[in-house]
Design a protein around this motif. Structure first.
Motif, PDB file in Angstrom:
ATOM      1  N   ASN B  73       0.801  -1.218   0.000  1.00 31.10           N
ATOM      2  CA  ASN B  73       0.000   0.000   0.000  1.00 31.10           C
ATOM      3  C   ASN B  73       0.838   1.274   0.000  1.00 31.10           C
ATOM      4  N   GLU B  78       0.726   1.415  -5.605  1.00 36.00           N
ATOM      5  CA  GLU B  78      -0.387   1.946  -4.799  1.00 36.00           C
ATOM      6  C   GLU B  78       0.064   3.138  -3.945  1.00 36.00           C
ATOM      7  N   GLY B  79       1.363   3.212  -3.699  1.00 39.21           N
ATOM      8  CA  GLY B  79       1.916   4.309  -2.912  1.00 39.21           C
ATOM      9  C   GLY B  79       1.664   5.668  -3.558  1.00 39.21           C
ATOM     10  N   TYR B  80       1.542   5.678  -4.895  1.00 37.45           N
ATOM     11  CA  TYR B  80       1.275   6.948  -5.582  1.00 37.45           C
ATOM     12  C   TYR B  80      -0.096   7.505  -5.198  1.00 37.45           C
ATOM     13  N   LEU B  81      -0.963   6.628  -4.765  1.00 38.04           N
ATOM     14  CA  LEU B  81      -2.266   7.085  -4.281  1.00 38.04           C
ATOM     15  C   LEU B  81      -2.171   7.376  -2.779  1.00 38.04           C
ATOM     16  N   MET B  83       0.452   7.864  -0.768  1.00 38.33           N
ATOM     17  CA  MET B  83       1.389   8.886  -0.294  1.00 38.33           C
ATOM     18  C   MET B  83       1.107  10.277  -0.849  1.00 38.33           C
ATOM     19  N   THR B  84       0.083  10.394  -1.696  1.00 37.53           N
ATOM     20  CA  THR B  84      -0.290  11.742  -2.150  1.00 37.53           C
ATOM     21  C   THR B  84      -1.610  12.187  -1.498  1.00 37.53           C
ATOM     22  N   LEU B  85      -2.117  11.384  -0.585  1.00 38.99           N
ATOM     23  CA  LEU B  85      -3.305  11.809   0.167  1.00 38.99           C
ATOM     24  C   LEU B  85      -2.902  12.909   1.147  1.00 38.99           C
ATOM     25  N   PRO B  86      -3.769  13.890   1.360  1.00 37.66           N
ATOM     26  CA  PRO B  86      -3.383  14.987   2.262  1.00 37.66           C
ATOM     27  C   PRO B  86      -3.489  14.604   3.738  1.00 37.66           C
ATOM     28  N   VAL B  87      -2.662  13.647   4.120  1.00 37.90           N
ATOM     29  CA  VAL B  87      -2.659  13.194   5.521  1.00 37.90           C
ATOM     30  C   VAL B  87      -1.220  13.149   6.014  1.00 37.90           C
ATOM     31  N   LEU B 266       9.364   7.556   6.543  1.00 33.31           N
ATOM     32  CA  LEU B 266       8.389   7.924   5.497  1.00 33.31           C
ATOM     33  C   LEU B 266       8.483   9.413   5.162  1.00 33.31           C
TER      34      LEU B 266
END
Lengths: 265, 273
Positions: B73, B78-81, B83-87, B266
Motif C-alpha cells: 500500500n 499503490e503508494g502513488y495514491l 502517499m499523495t493523500l493529504p494526511v 516515510l
C-alpha cells in the motif's frame, strides 16, 4: 533571481541574448513573491552516484500551463515526484503555495503519475468514494460526468480496463479536482492519437484559470499548442525555460524542432 | 482524517480476511464430519496436526497480509495514491497499525472459535460448560480484571510486533541501502527484537527495587509456584495484574518508538520507484 543561474541559451549559433528567455519572462508581469505557486531552490537529487537533478531553481506562477520537456532520464519524473511528495529524500528547498511538501500541499496538488496506482480490488466507484473522503476540492458531479462521457461503468473493476482506458480514467479522477496545481506525468504517453485528443480536451476544459498545469511529455508536437511556458530539462539541469511565444519568435522554429535540436543524440 | 484512513484500510482488506475466516470456519465444520469415518485413534492424531496446521498457516497468512497492508500500500504503485493523500505520515502509520492489529485479533478469535467447533463436533464435551460457569461464579473483580488485562496485554504486544514489522519494512525499502536493503530490512527486525529485550532487561535491573516484575526471572517462577497453592491464588492474581500492567506499558512504549521511526523514514527517506 536564482533561476537565472540555470537558464542557458539555445539556438543555432546565434548571438548571445537572441533566444535567451529569462525567468522573469516566465512570470506574468507584476507578479512577485506572493504570486508564486511553486518555488524550487537549489534542488539536487541523487540516486546513488547518479545525479537526477542538479541544483534546480524554478518558480511557477498561478494560471499557467507549463510543459516540462526532456529526453528519458533527464529528471522530469523525479522533479514531479518531489513536488507530489512521493520522493522525500533530496537536497534543497521545495515549496508549494509557500509551504513545504506535506499534507497542506497535497491538498492542493492533483497528481497524475506515469503509472497506474489503483488497488486490484478497486472499481471507479471506490476511487470516487476515496477522493470524496480525502480531497475537499473533489467535484463528484464533474467526475461522474466525465466517466459517463468515457462510457465507463462505475462498477467495472479498474484492473479489467484496457491500458488506454485506465489512463483516461485516472486522468478523469485527477482533473475532477479543483486543484491549484496539476502535475501530469506523461498523460498522453502510450495512448493512440484519438485518445490524446480526448485527454488534451479533458485537461483544457477541466482546470480553472488560476490553476497551474505542470505537464511532462515526449510528444511535443501534439501538445505544443496548449503550453504557455516550456522548461527544457537536460541531465538534471534546466537548460531553457520561458514563454513559448517568445521562444518561437526568437528561435524562429517550433518547440518540437527546438527540442530535436537541443536533445539531438 | 485518521477515521477516514482506517475506513479505507478496512475497505481495502476485508475481502481477504473474510475469505480466510470463511475457510477456517467451513473447514472446522466439514472436516470432523469426514473424520467420523476414520478410526478414533487416527482421528486424534489428525486433529492434533490440524490444529497445528491452522496455527502455522494463520501466522503465515498474517505475515503476508501485514506485508500487503503496509508494504504494498505504501511502497508499490499503490503508494502513488496513498502517499499523495493529504494526511500526515503519523496518521498513515497509526491507521495501518490499528487495522492490522484488529485483523490479527479477529483472526485469533476466529481460529480459537474454529478449533472449539472442531473439538466439539469430534468429541462433544457437554459437561464443560457448567464447569466453566462454576469457575466464573467464584471469580471476583480481581480475576476479571486479570482477564481484561491479559487481553489488553496481548493486543498491546501485537501492536508492538506490528509496529516493529512496519519499521523493518521501511528499512527494507530504503534506497540508500542499495541491493542489501531487503536482507538488511529482515535483519533489522531481529536486531530490533534483540534491542527490545536488552532494554527490558536493563529496565528490570534498574527498577528492580520498585517492585518491577521480571516474568522471565527464576524468582518470579518460584513465587508463582508458591502462589499456586489454594491460599496463594489471590496473591498470584495481584502479581499477574501487576505484570500485565508492566507488559502493556512496555509494549505501548516500544510501539511508540518503532512508529516514530517508521514515520521519520516515510517523511524523510521515502522514494517511490
Amino acid at each position: 533571481m536564482m533561476e537565472q543561474n540555470n537558464i542557458q541559451q539555445f539556438g543555432s549559433g546565434d548571438d548571445e541574448g537572441k533566444a535567451a528567455t529569462s525567468a522573469s519572462e516566465v512570470l506574468p508581469s507584476g507578479t512577485g513573491e506572493t504570486g508564486e505557486l511553486v518555488r524550487i531552490t537549489g534542488l539536487t537529487k541523487k540516486y546513488g552516484k547518479k545525479t537526477a537533478l542538479s541544483n534546480v531553481n524554478l518558480t511557477l506562477e498561478p494560471g499557467r500551463i507549463v510543459g516540462l520537456l526532456g529526453p528519458n532520464g533527464s529528471g522530469k519524473t523525479t522533479l514531479m515526484k518531489i513536488l507530489a511528495g512521493t520522493i522525500k529524500d533530496f537536497q534543497g528547498s521545495v515549496t508549494v503555495n509557500g509551504k513545504e511538501i506535506g499534507p497542506e500541499t497535497k491538498a492542493i496538488i492533483s497528481y497524475l503519475p506515469d503509472t497506474t496506482y489503483h488497488s486490484p480490488w478497486m472499481r471507479p466507484s471506490d476511487m470516487i468514494a476515496l477522493f470524496r473522503d480525502f480531497y475537499a476540492d473533489f467535484d463528484e458531479q464533474k467526475c461522474r460526468g466525465m466517466l459517463r462521457r468515457l462510457g465507463l461503468d462505475e462498477k467495472q473493476k479498474i484492473s479489467t480496463m484496457s491500458k488506454g482506458m485506465m489512463e483516461k480514467f485516472q486522468l478523469c479522477m485527477v482533473m475532477s479536482r479543483n486543484a491549484r496545481l496539476y502535475i501530469l506525468d506523461e498523460p498522453i504517453g502510450g495512448v493512440d492519437p484519438a485518445a490524446r485528443d480526448f485527454i488534451l480536451d479533458t485537461i483544457l476544459t477541466n482546470y480553472s484559470e488560476d490553476a497551474t498545469i505542470f505537464m511532462s511529455t515526449h510528444l511535443i508536437s501534439d501538445v505544443e499548442r496548449i503550453f504557455d511556458t516550456v522548461i527544457f530539462l537536460k541531465e538534471g539541469e534546466i537548460v531553457l525555460q520561458g514563454d513559448i511565444d517568445n521562444i518561437r519568435e526568437k528561435e524562429g522554429k517550433s518547440i518540437d524542432e527546438l527540442f530535436r535540436e537541443v536533445f539531438k543524440c | 482524517m485518521l477515521g477516514k484512513l482506517i475506513k479505507h484500510d478496512i475497505r481495502s482488506t476485508w475481502r481477504d480476511f473474510a475469505g480466510i475466516y470463511l475457510t477456517i470456519l467451513l473447514g472446522m465444520i466439514f472436516l470432523p464430519l469426514l473424520l467420523n469415518f476414520v478410526n478414533r485413534a487416527i482421528t486424534n492424531i489428525i486433529a492434533g496436526f490440524l490444529v497445528m496446521g491452522i496455527m502455522v498457516s494463520t501466522i503465515v497468512i498474517m505475515i503476508i497480509m501485514l506485508f500487503k497492508i503496509f508494504n504494498t500500500n505504501i511502497f508499490s504503485n499503490e503508494g502513488y495514491l496513498t502517499m499523495t493523500l493529504p494526511v500526515r505520515g503519523s496518521e498513515l502509520v497509526v491507521s495501518k497499525l490499528v487495522v492490522s492489529t484488529m485483523w490479527i485479533v479477529l483472526t485469533g478469535i476466529v481460529s480459537v472459535l474454529g478449533i472449539l467447533i472442531f473439538l466439539w463436533i469430534i468429541s462433544p464435551m457437554t459437561d464443560i460448560l457448567p464447569v466453566l460457569m462454576k469457575v466464573l461464579y467464584y471469580f471476583e473483580a480481581k480475576e476479571y480484571l486479570a482477564i481484561i488485562l491479559i487481553f489488553i496485554a496481548v493486543v498491546a504486544e501485537i501492536l508492538n510486533e506490528v509496529a516493529k514489522l512496519f519499521l523493518a519494512c521501511s528499512v527494507a525499502n530504503l534506497k540508500l541501502l542499495g541491493r542489501f536493503r531487503i536482507p538488511l530490512g529482515i535483519l533489522s527486525f531481529f536486531a530490533l527484537s534483540w534491542l527490545e529485550n536488552k532494554i527490558i532487561q536493563a529496565a528490570s535491573f534498574i527498577t528492580g527495587r520498585l517492585h518491577w516484575v521480571d516474568m522471565f526471572a527464576d524468582e518470579f517462577k518460584i513465587e508463582v509456584n508458591l502462589m499456586l497453592r489454594p491460599e496463594g491464588i489471590l496473591q498470584m492474581t495481584d502479581l499477574v495484574n501487576m505484570a500485565m500492567v508492566q507488559w502493556i506499558l512496555c509494549s505501548l512504549a516500544f510501539t511508540a518508538v518503532f512508529s516514530v521511526g517508521t514515520v521519520w523514514l516515510l517523511n524523510h527517506k521515502l522514494e517511490l520507484d
